[in-house]
Design an enzyme around this catalytic site. Structure first.
Site, short mmCIF file in Angstrom:
data_model
loop_
_atom_site.label_atom_id
_atom_site.label_comp_id
_atom_site.label_asym_id
_atom_site.label_seq_id
_atom_site.Cartn_x
_atom_site.Cartn_y
_atom_site.Cartn_z
N LYS A 112 2.39 -16.33 58.74
CA LYS A 112 3.76 -16.52 59.21
C LYS A 112 3.76 -17.37 60.47
O LYS A 112 2.96 -17.15 61.38
CB LYS A 112 4.39 -15.16 59.53
CG LYS A 112 5.87 -15.26 59.87
CD LYS A 112 6.68 -15.33 58.59
CE LYS A 112 8.17 -15.47 58.86
NZ LYS A 112 8.56 -16.85 59.22
N LYS A 136 0.60 -11.95 67.64
CA LYS A 136 2.00 -11.54 67.86
C LYS A 136 2.52 -10.69 66.71
O LYS A 136 3.16 -9.65 66.94
CB LYS A 136 2.89 -12.78 68.05
CG LYS A 136 4.34 -12.43 68.35
CD LYS A 136 5.22 -13.68 68.47
CE LYS A 136 4.85 -14.52 69.65
NZ LYS A 136 5.82 -15.62 69.88
N LYS A 148 0.96 -21.85 61.70
CA LYS A 148 1.83 -22.75 62.44
C LYS A 148 1.75 -24.12 61.77
O LYS A 148 0.73 -24.47 61.16
CB LYS A 148 1.40 -22.86 63.90
CG LYS A 148 2.54 -23.23 64.84
CD LYS A 148 3.45 -22.04 65.08
CE LYS A 148 4.49 -22.35 66.15
NZ LYS A 148 5.30 -21.17 66.47
N THR A 231 15.58 -13.36 69.10
CA THR A 231 14.58 -13.44 70.16
C THR A 231 15.17 -13.00 71.49
O THR A 231 14.56 -12.23 72.23
CB THR A 231 14.01 -14.87 70.27
OG1 THR A 231 13.55 -15.31 68.99
CG2 THR A 231 12.86 -14.91 71.26
N ASN A 262 18.43 -21.46 73.10
CA ASN A 262 18.81 -20.33 72.25
C ASN A 262 18.39 -19.00 72.86
O ASN A 262 19.18 -18.06 72.97
CB ASN A 262 18.18 -20.49 70.87
CG ASN A 262 18.41 -19.28 69.97
OD1 ASN A 262 17.60 -18.35 69.94
ND2 ASN A 262 19.51 -19.28 69.25
N SER A 390 12.74 -12.22 61.38
CA SER A 390 12.31 -13.05 60.25
C SER A 390 11.70 -12.17 59.16
O SER A 390 11.90 -12.39 57.96
CB SER A 390 11.28 -14.09 60.71
OG SER A 390 11.90 -15.19 61.31
#
Length: 457
Positions: A112, A136, A148, A231, A262, A390
Protein backbone atom coordinates in the site's frame (compact mmCIF):
# COMPACT_ATOMS: atom_id res chain seq x y z
CA UNK A 1 9.17 -27.22 14.04
CA UNK A 2 12.73 -26.05 13.34
CA UNK A 3 14.51 -25.01 16.57
CA UNK A 4 16.13 -21.91 15.02
CA UNK A 5 12.72 -20.82 13.74
CA UNK A 6 11.19 -21.12 17.21
CA UNK A 7 13.99 -19.13 18.82
CA UNK A 8 13.65 -16.35 16.25
CA UNK A 9 9.88 -16.16 16.66
CA UNK A 10 10.19 -16.09 20.44
CA UNK A 11 12.64 -13.19 20.24
CA UNK A 12 10.14 -11.06 18.32
CA UNK A 13 8.00 -9.96 21.23
CA UNK A 14 6.97 -6.71 22.87
CA UNK A 15 9.45 -7.36 25.65
CA UNK A 16 12.56 -7.95 23.60
CA UNK A 17 15.56 -5.92 24.78
CA UNK A 18 15.00 -3.10 27.30
CA UNK A 19 18.13 -1.21 26.30
CA UNK A 20 18.03 1.63 23.77
CA UNK A 21 21.17 1.69 21.65
CA UNK A 22 22.00 4.34 19.06
CA UNK A 23 23.49 3.23 15.77
CA UNK A 24 24.41 5.21 12.69
CA UNK A 25 25.00 2.30 10.33
CA UNK A 26 23.53 2.77 6.88
CA UNK A 27 22.42 0.03 4.52
CA UNK A 28 23.94 -0.17 1.01
CA UNK A 29 20.59 0.96 -0.42
CA UNK A 30 20.47 4.05 1.78
CA UNK A 31 24.14 4.85 1.17
CA UNK A 32 23.55 4.61 -2.56
CA UNK A 33 20.66 7.06 -2.31
CA UNK A 34 22.68 9.55 -0.26
CA UNK A 35 25.75 9.36 -2.47
CA UNK A 36 23.79 9.84 -5.67
CA UNK A 37 21.97 12.90 -4.36
CA UNK A 38 25.30 14.40 -3.27
CA UNK A 39 26.75 13.80 -6.72
CA UNK A 40 23.79 15.65 -8.22
CA UNK A 41 24.55 18.63 -5.99
CA UNK A 42 21.40 18.33 -3.90
CA UNK A 43 21.87 19.75 -0.38
CA UNK A 44 22.47 17.21 2.37
CA UNK A 45 19.29 18.35 4.12
CA UNK A 46 17.35 16.59 1.38
CA UNK A 47 18.81 13.28 2.59
CA UNK A 48 17.53 13.58 6.13
CA UNK A 49 14.41 11.46 5.69
CA UNK A 50 16.41 8.49 4.47
CA UNK A 51 19.19 8.95 7.02
CA UNK A 52 16.61 9.10 9.82
CA UNK A 53 14.79 6.03 8.50
CA UNK A 54 18.04 4.06 8.52
CA UNK A 55 18.88 5.25 12.03
CA UNK A 56 15.43 4.50 13.42
CA UNK A 57 15.17 1.08 11.76
CA UNK A 58 18.60 0.06 13.02
CA UNK A 59 17.70 1.11 16.55
CA UNK A 60 14.43 -0.81 16.40
CA UNK A 61 16.15 -3.89 15.00
CA UNK A 62 18.71 -3.82 17.80
CA UNK A 63 16.06 -3.39 20.48
CA UNK A 64 14.18 -6.36 19.08
CA UNK A 65 17.30 -8.47 18.81
CA UNK A 66 16.64 -9.21 15.14
CA UNK A 67 18.74 -11.78 13.40
CA UNK A 68 21.14 -9.90 11.09
CA UNK A 69 19.89 -11.78 8.04
CA UNK A 70 16.27 -11.03 8.89
CA UNK A 71 17.18 -7.39 9.44
CA UNK A 72 18.74 -7.21 5.98
CA UNK A 73 15.77 -9.02 4.47
CA UNK A 74 13.34 -6.46 5.89
CA UNK A 75 15.22 -3.62 4.16
CA UNK A 76 15.36 -5.18 0.70
CA UNK A 77 12.33 -4.31 -1.49
CA UNK A 78 10.13 -7.14 -2.75
CA UNK A 79 10.10 -5.64 -6.27
CA UNK A 80 11.26 -2.49 -8.04
CA UNK A 81 9.52 -1.40 -11.23
CA UNK A 82 10.77 1.19 -13.73
CA UNK A 83 8.84 2.01 -16.90
CA UNK A 84 9.03 4.57 -19.70
CA UNK A 85 5.80 6.42 -20.41
CA UNK A 86 5.66 8.14 -23.81
CA UNK A 87 2.63 10.29 -24.60
CA UNK A 88 1.55 12.74 -27.32
CA UNK A 89 1.34 16.25 -25.89
CA UNK A 90 -1.39 18.69 -26.83
CA UNK A 91 0.87 20.39 -29.39
CA UNK A 92 1.47 17.10 -31.23
CA UNK A 93 4.99 16.46 -29.95
CA UNK A 94 5.97 13.33 -28.07
CA UNK A 95 7.26 13.41 -24.51
CA UNK A 96 8.66 10.59 -22.37
CA UNK A 97 8.56 10.31 -18.61
CA UNK A 98 9.98 7.66 -16.30
CA UNK A 99 7.63 6.01 -13.84
CA UNK A 100 8.49 3.96 -10.76
CA UNK A 101 6.74 1.61 -8.38
CA UNK A 102 8.63 0.09 -5.47
CA UNK A 103 6.84 -2.73 -3.65
CA UNK A 104 8.71 -2.99 -0.39
CA UNK A 105 6.99 -5.64 1.73
CA UNK A 106 3.86 -7.80 1.65
CA UNK A 107 4.32 -9.95 4.76
CA UNK A 108 1.23 -8.44 6.44
CA UNK A 109 -0.98 -8.02 3.38
CA UNK A 110 -1.23 -6.25 0.02
CA UNK A 111 1.34 -3.53 -0.47
CA UNK A 112 0.00 0.00 0.00
CA UNK A 113 1.28 3.45 -0.84
CA UNK A 114 0.76 6.59 -2.85
CA UNK A 115 1.76 7.63 -6.35
CA UNK A 116 3.35 11.06 -6.62
CA UNK A 117 3.92 13.25 -9.66
CA UNK A 118 6.95 15.46 -9.07
CA UNK A 119 10.00 16.47 -11.09
CA UNK A 120 12.40 15.13 -8.42
CA UNK A 121 10.90 11.64 -8.21
CA UNK A 122 13.59 8.99 -8.58
CA UNK A 123 13.91 5.30 -7.65
CA UNK A 124 15.93 5.98 -4.51
CA UNK A 125 13.39 8.40 -3.07
CA UNK A 126 10.57 6.00 -3.88
CA UNK A 127 12.47 3.17 -2.19
CA UNK A 128 12.79 5.16 1.03
CA UNK A 129 9.12 6.15 1.06
CA UNK A 130 7.99 2.57 0.33
CA UNK A 131 9.95 1.34 3.34
CA UNK A 132 8.37 3.97 5.57
CA UNK A 133 4.92 2.86 4.41
CA UNK A 134 5.70 -0.68 5.58
CA UNK A 135 6.31 0.52 9.14
CA UNK A 136 3.38 2.99 9.08
CA UNK A 137 0.76 0.42 8.08
CA UNK A 138 2.12 -1.93 10.76
CA UNK A 139 1.91 0.78 13.45
CA UNK A 140 -1.70 1.42 12.43
CA UNK A 141 -2.23 -2.37 12.55
CA UNK A 142 -4.01 -2.51 9.22
CA UNK A 143 -3.40 -5.60 7.03
CA UNK A 144 -1.13 -3.96 4.49
CA UNK A 145 2.52 -3.88 3.54
CA UNK A 146 4.32 -0.91 2.04
CA UNK A 147 4.82 0.47 -1.45
CA UNK A 148 5.32 3.80 -3.20
CA UNK A 149 5.28 5.03 -6.78
CA UNK A 150 5.81 8.09 -8.85
CA UNK A 151 6.46 9.68 -12.20
CA UNK A 152 9.26 12.20 -12.77
CA UNK A 153 7.24 15.09 -14.15
CA UNK A 154 6.06 18.59 -13.27
CA UNK A 155 2.26 18.21 -13.12
CA UNK A 156 1.76 21.99 -13.16
CA UNK A 157 3.30 22.09 -16.64
CA UNK A 158 0.90 19.49 -18.03
CA UNK A 159 -2.68 20.01 -19.14
CA UNK A 160 -5.50 17.89 -17.74
CA UNK A 161 -5.62 15.84 -20.93
CA UNK A 162 -1.85 15.30 -20.84
CA UNK A 163 -2.03 14.19 -17.20
CA UNK A 164 -4.79 11.75 -18.09
CA UNK A 165 -2.80 10.28 -20.98
CA UNK A 166 0.29 9.96 -18.79
CA UNK A 167 -1.67 8.27 -16.01
CA UNK A 168 -3.28 5.81 -18.40
CA UNK A 169 0.03 4.87 -20.05
CA UNK A 170 1.64 4.37 -16.63
CA UNK A 171 -1.26 2.14 -15.60
CA UNK A 172 -0.94 0.12 -18.80
CA UNK A 173 2.70 -0.55 -17.93
CA UNK A 174 2.09 -1.70 -14.35
CA UNK A 175 -1.49 -3.09 -14.37
CA UNK A 176 -0.33 -6.70 -14.10
CA UNK A 177 1.80 -5.90 -11.03
CA UNK A 178 -0.84 -4.09 -8.96
CA UNK A 179 -4.18 -5.44 -7.83
CA UNK A 180 -6.81 -5.67 -5.10
CA UNK A 181 -4.82 -8.26 -3.15
CA UNK A 182 -1.38 -7.37 -4.49
CA UNK A 183 -0.65 -3.64 -4.42
CA UNK A 184 -3.18 -0.85 -3.86
CA UNK A 185 -2.06 2.66 -4.92
CA UNK A 186 -3.42 5.95 -3.54
CA UNK A 187 -2.92 9.69 -4.16
CA UNK A 188 0.22 11.49 -3.05
CA UNK A 189 2.05 14.69 -3.93
CA UNK A 190 0.86 15.98 -7.32
CA UNK A 191 -1.98 13.45 -7.65
CA UNK A 192 -5.56 13.40 -6.42
CA UNK A 193 -8.91 11.63 -6.58
CA UNK A 194 -9.18 12.28 -10.33
CA UNK A 195 -5.83 10.56 -10.90
CA UNK A 196 -7.11 7.52 -9.01
CA UNK A 197 -10.27 7.54 -11.14
CA UNK A 198 -8.15 7.32 -14.30
CA UNK A 199 -6.09 4.46 -12.85
CA UNK A 200 -9.27 2.62 -11.83
CA UNK A 201 -10.77 3.01 -15.29
CA UNK A 202 -7.63 1.92 -17.14
CA UNK A 203 -7.02 -1.03 -14.82
CA UNK A 204 -10.65 -2.13 -15.21
CA UNK A 205 -10.19 -2.38 -18.98
CA UNK A 206 -7.80 -5.27 -18.36
CA UNK A 207 -9.32 -6.86 -15.24
CA UNK A 208 -13.00 -5.87 -15.12
CA UNK A 209 -14.46 -3.21 -12.85
CA UNK A 210 -12.22 -3.20 -9.77
CA UNK A 211 -12.86 -0.23 -7.46
CA UNK A 212 -10.70 -1.70 -4.67
CA UNK A 213 -7.54 -1.48 -6.81
CA UNK A 214 -6.97 2.13 -5.66
CA UNK A 215 -8.08 4.23 -2.70
CA UNK A 216 -8.59 7.96 -2.42
CA UNK A 217 -11.07 7.80 -5.31
CA UNK A 218 -14.04 10.12 -5.85
CA UNK A 219 -16.99 9.03 -3.70
CA UNK A 220 -19.04 8.52 -6.87
CA UNK A 221 -16.61 5.76 -7.90
CA UNK A 222 -16.46 3.97 -4.57
CA UNK A 223 -14.36 6.38 -2.56
CA UNK A 224 -14.99 6.60 1.17
CA UNK A 225 -16.80 9.36 2.96
CA UNK A 226 -14.43 11.10 5.34
CA UNK A 227 -11.31 10.28 3.29
CA UNK A 228 -10.53 13.92 2.44
CA UNK A 229 -10.32 14.89 6.12
CA UNK A 230 -8.82 11.60 7.30
CA UNK A 231 -5.18 12.59 7.82
CA UNK A 232 -6.11 15.84 9.56
CA UNK A 233 -8.72 14.09 11.68
CA UNK A 234 -6.19 11.41 12.57
CA UNK A 235 -3.84 14.18 13.72
CA UNK A 236 -6.61 15.45 16.00
CA UNK A 237 -7.22 11.99 17.50
CA UNK A 238 -3.51 11.35 17.99
CA UNK A 239 -3.10 14.74 19.68
CA UNK A 240 -6.03 14.03 21.97
CA UNK A 241 -4.46 10.71 22.98
CA UNK A 242 -1.09 12.30 23.73
CA UNK A 243 -2.57 15.19 25.73
CA UNK A 244 -4.83 12.85 27.68
CA UNK A 245 -1.70 11.05 28.92
CA UNK A 246 -0.80 14.30 30.65
CA UNK A 247 -4.25 15.14 31.97
CA UNK A 248 -5.01 17.66 29.25
CA UNK A 249 -7.42 18.06 26.34
CA UNK A 250 -7.55 20.02 23.09
CA UNK A 251 -9.66 22.79 24.63
CA UNK A 252 -7.59 25.68 25.91
CA UNK A 253 -4.35 24.60 24.20
CA UNK A 254 -2.53 27.01 21.89
CA UNK A 255 -1.54 25.55 18.52
CA UNK A 256 0.88 26.62 15.80
CA UNK A 257 0.49 24.87 12.43
CA UNK A 258 3.07 24.99 9.65
CA UNK A 259 1.33 24.15 6.39
CA UNK A 260 -2.20 24.91 5.25
CA UNK A 261 -2.73 22.26 2.60
CA UNK A 262 -5.15 19.38 2.96
CA UNK A 263 -3.69 18.08 6.22
CA UNK A 264 -2.94 21.41 7.89
CA UNK A 265 -6.25 23.03 6.99
CA UNK A 266 -8.32 20.08 8.21
CA UNK A 267 -6.28 19.81 11.39
CA UNK A 268 -6.76 23.53 12.04
CA UNK A 269 -10.49 23.34 11.43
CA UNK A 270 -11.02 20.26 13.62
CA UNK A 271 -8.80 21.54 16.43
CA UNK A 272 -10.76 24.79 16.50
CA UNK A 273 -14.04 22.88 16.62
CA UNK A 274 -12.69 20.91 19.58
CA UNK A 275 -11.92 24.10 21.50
CA UNK A 276 -8.26 24.54 20.68
CA UNK A 277 -6.86 27.93 19.73
CA UNK A 278 -4.77 28.13 16.55
CA UNK A 279 -2.63 31.23 17.11
CA UNK A 280 -0.30 31.04 14.10
CA UNK A 281 -0.32 29.33 10.74
CA UNK A 282 1.70 29.40 7.52
CA UNK A 283 1.82 28.16 3.95
CA UNK A 284 4.13 28.73 0.98
CA UNK A 285 2.79 32.27 0.50
CA UNK A 286 3.29 33.57 4.03
CA UNK A 287 2.34 33.33 7.69
CA UNK A 288 -0.19 34.92 10.01
CA UNK A 289 -0.41 35.22 13.79
CA UNK A 290 -3.27 36.14 16.11
CA UNK A 291 -2.77 35.59 19.83
CA UNK A 292 -6.54 35.54 20.35
CA UNK A 293 -6.99 32.72 17.85
CA UNK A 294 -7.32 32.72 14.06
CA UNK A 295 -10.75 32.47 12.47
CA UNK A 296 -10.04 29.28 10.50
CA UNK A 297 -13.26 29.35 8.45
CA UNK A 298 -12.45 32.89 7.32
CA UNK A 299 -8.85 31.92 6.58
CA UNK A 300 -9.96 28.94 4.48
CA UNK A 301 -12.21 31.19 2.42
CA UNK A 302 -9.40 33.71 1.94
CA UNK A 303 -6.92 30.99 0.97
CA UNK A 304 -9.29 29.48 -1.59
CA UNK A 305 -9.96 32.86 -3.18
CA UNK A 306 -6.34 34.07 -3.15
CA UNK A 307 -4.47 30.78 -3.56
CA UNK A 308 -2.73 31.23 -0.24
CA UNK A 309 -2.96 32.91 3.14
CA UNK A 310 -0.85 35.93 2.18
CA UNK A 311 -2.82 39.13 2.72
CA UNK A 312 -5.21 37.64 5.28
CA UNK A 313 -6.50 40.44 7.51
CA UNK A 314 -7.44 38.27 10.48
CA UNK A 315 -4.04 38.60 12.13
CA UNK A 316 -0.55 40.01 11.82
CA UNK A 317 1.73 38.91 9.00
CA UNK A 318 4.89 37.30 10.38
CA UNK A 319 8.06 35.83 8.94
CA UNK A 320 7.28 32.20 8.01
CA UNK A 321 10.75 31.15 9.16
CA UNK A 322 9.93 32.29 12.70
CA UNK A 323 6.69 30.31 12.90
CA UNK A 324 8.28 27.18 14.35
CA UNK A 325 9.71 29.11 17.29
CA UNK A 326 6.47 30.88 18.24
CA UNK A 327 5.48 30.29 21.84
CA UNK A 328 2.68 27.72 22.00
CA UNK A 329 1.59 24.49 23.63
CA UNK A 330 1.45 22.29 20.53
CA UNK A 331 3.42 22.66 17.30
CA UNK A 332 2.14 20.81 14.22
CA UNK A 333 4.51 20.73 11.23
CA UNK A 334 2.22 19.75 8.36
CA UNK A 335 4.23 20.68 5.29
CA UNK A 336 7.73 19.68 4.24
CA UNK A 337 10.29 17.33 5.73
CA UNK A 338 13.38 18.44 7.62
CA UNK A 339 11.95 21.79 8.77
CA UNK A 340 12.94 21.22 12.41
CA UNK A 341 16.71 20.95 12.50
CA UNK A 342 19.73 21.58 14.68
CA UNK A 343 19.67 25.28 13.73
CA UNK A 344 16.19 26.03 15.08
CA UNK A 345 15.41 23.19 17.51
CA UNK A 346 16.83 25.02 20.52
CA UNK A 347 14.48 27.94 19.86
CA UNK A 348 11.30 25.83 19.80
CA UNK A 349 9.05 26.73 22.72
CA UNK A 350 6.27 24.18 22.20
CA UNK A 351 5.70 21.48 24.80
CA UNK A 352 4.46 18.97 22.23
CA UNK A 353 5.21 18.39 18.54
CA UNK A 354 2.76 16.42 16.39
CA UNK A 355 4.39 15.34 13.13
CA UNK A 356 1.62 15.69 10.58
CA UNK A 357 4.21 15.93 7.78
CA UNK A 358 6.53 13.10 6.75
CA UNK A 359 9.82 13.39 8.62
CA UNK A 360 9.68 17.07 9.64
CA UNK A 361 12.28 16.58 12.40
CA UNK A 362 15.96 15.90 11.69
CA UNK A 363 17.79 13.37 13.88
CA UNK A 364 20.02 16.10 15.34
CA UNK A 365 16.95 18.09 16.34
CA UNK A 366 15.43 15.03 18.01
CA UNK A 367 18.25 14.93 20.55
CA UNK A 368 18.08 18.66 21.24
CA UNK A 369 14.33 18.58 21.77
CA UNK A 370 14.53 15.50 24.00
CA UNK A 371 16.99 17.32 26.24
CA UNK A 372 14.52 20.23 26.42
CA UNK A 373 11.74 17.88 27.49
CA UNK A 374 9.68 18.34 24.31
CA UNK A 375 7.46 15.34 23.50
CA UNK A 376 7.29 14.39 19.82
CA UNK A 377 4.54 12.23 18.37
CA UNK A 378 6.26 10.68 15.30
CA UNK A 379 4.97 10.85 11.76
CA UNK A 380 4.43 7.10 11.27
CA UNK A 381 1.82 7.33 14.02
CA UNK A 382 0.57 10.92 13.89
CA UNK A 383 -0.22 11.06 10.15
CA UNK A 384 -1.44 7.49 9.70
CA UNK A 385 -5.11 8.54 9.57
CA UNK A 386 -5.03 8.81 5.78
CA UNK A 387 -3.85 5.27 5.12
CA UNK A 388 -6.19 3.96 7.82
CA UNK A 389 -9.26 5.40 6.09
CA UNK A 390 -7.82 4.14 2.79
CA UNK A 391 -8.03 0.71 4.39
CA UNK A 392 -11.67 1.39 5.31
CA UNK A 393 -12.32 2.38 1.68
CA UNK A 394 -10.75 -0.85 0.44
CA UNK A 395 -12.87 -2.87 2.88
CA UNK A 396 -16.05 -1.11 1.73
CA UNK A 397 -15.19 -1.81 -1.93
CA UNK A 398 -14.58 -5.50 -1.25
CA UNK A 399 -17.80 -5.77 0.78
CA UNK A 400 -19.79 -3.75 -1.72
CA UNK A 401 -21.25 -1.82 1.19
CA UNK A 402 -20.73 1.88 1.88
CA UNK A 403 -20.24 3.17 5.42
CA UNK A 404 -21.69 6.46 6.60
CA UNK A 405 -19.21 9.16 7.59
CA UNK A 406 -20.00 8.81 11.28
CA UNK A 407 -18.86 5.18 11.21
CA UNK A 408 -15.68 6.07 9.29
CA UNK A 409 -14.75 8.71 11.87
CA UNK A 410 -15.65 6.47 14.79
CA UNK A 411 -13.51 3.62 13.46
CA UNK A 412 -10.66 6.00 12.71
CA UNK A 413 -10.62 7.20 16.31
CA UNK A 414 -10.55 3.60 17.51
CA UNK A 415 -7.56 2.76 15.31
CA UNK A 416 -5.62 5.95 16.13
CA UNK A 417 -6.20 5.57 19.86
CA UNK A 418 -5.17 1.91 19.77
CA UNK A 419 -2.01 2.72 17.78
CA UNK A 420 -1.05 5.30 20.39
CA UNK A 421 -1.74 2.84 23.24
CA UNK A 422 0.33 0.12 21.56
CA UNK A 423 3.17 2.56 20.95
CA UNK A 424 3.15 3.59 24.61
CA UNK A 425 3.34 -0.07 25.60
CA UNK A 426 6.46 -0.51 23.48
CA UNK A 427 7.91 2.63 25.09
CA UNK A 428 7.39 1.09 28.51
CA UNK A 429 8.83 -2.27 27.47
CA UNK A 430 11.95 -0.80 25.89
CA UNK A 431 12.38 2.37 27.97
CA UNK A 432 12.41 4.52 24.86
CA UNK A 433 10.75 7.63 23.46
CA UNK A 434 7.63 7.76 21.30
CA UNK A 435 9.51 7.72 18.01
CA UNK A 436 11.41 4.58 18.88
CA UNK A 437 8.27 3.09 20.43
CA UNK A 438 6.46 3.49 17.11
CA UNK A 439 9.33 2.18 15.00
CA UNK A 440 9.84 -0.79 17.28
CA UNK A 441 6.12 -1.54 17.15
CA UNK A 442 6.03 -1.42 13.35
CA UNK A 443 9.24 -3.35 12.73
CA UNK A 444 8.29 -6.01 15.27
CA UNK A 445 4.92 -6.64 13.61
CA UNK A 446 6.45 -6.96 10.16
CA UNK A 447 9.25 -9.20 11.43
CA UNK A 448 6.79 -11.49 13.22
CA UNK A 449 4.62 -11.79 10.12
CA UNK A 450 7.71 -12.53 8.01
CA UNK A 451 8.85 -15.32 10.33
CA UNK A 452 5.36 -16.76 10.78
CA UNK A 453 5.00 -17.11 7.02
CA UNK A 454 8.06 -19.36 6.96
CA UNK A 455 11.14 -17.17 6.67
CA UNK A 456 14.35 -18.96 7.66
CA UNK A 457 17.95 -17.79 7.69
Amino acid sequence: MHTAYLKLLHSLSAAASPTLALTTNTSPLLYSYSARRLRRGIPSSRMNALAATSRNFKQAAKLLGLDSKLEKSLLIPFREIKVECTIPKDDGTLASYVGFRVQHDNARGPMKGGIRYHHEVDPDEVNALAQLMTWKTAVANIPYGGAKGGIGCSPGDLSISELERLTRVFTQKIHDLIGIHTDVPAPDMGTNAQTMAWILDEYSKFHGYSPAVVTGKPVDLGGSLGRDAATGRGVLFATEALLAEHGKGIAGQRFVIQGFGNVGSWAAQLITEAGGKVIAISDVTGAVKNSNGIDIAKLMKHSAENRGIKGFDGGDAVDPTSLLTEECDVLIPAALGGVINKDNADGIKAKYIIEAANHPTDPEADEILANKGVLILPDILANSGGVTVSYFEWVQNIQGFMWDEEKVNRELKTYMTRAFRDTKEMCRSHHCDLRMGAFTLGVNRVARATVLRGWEA
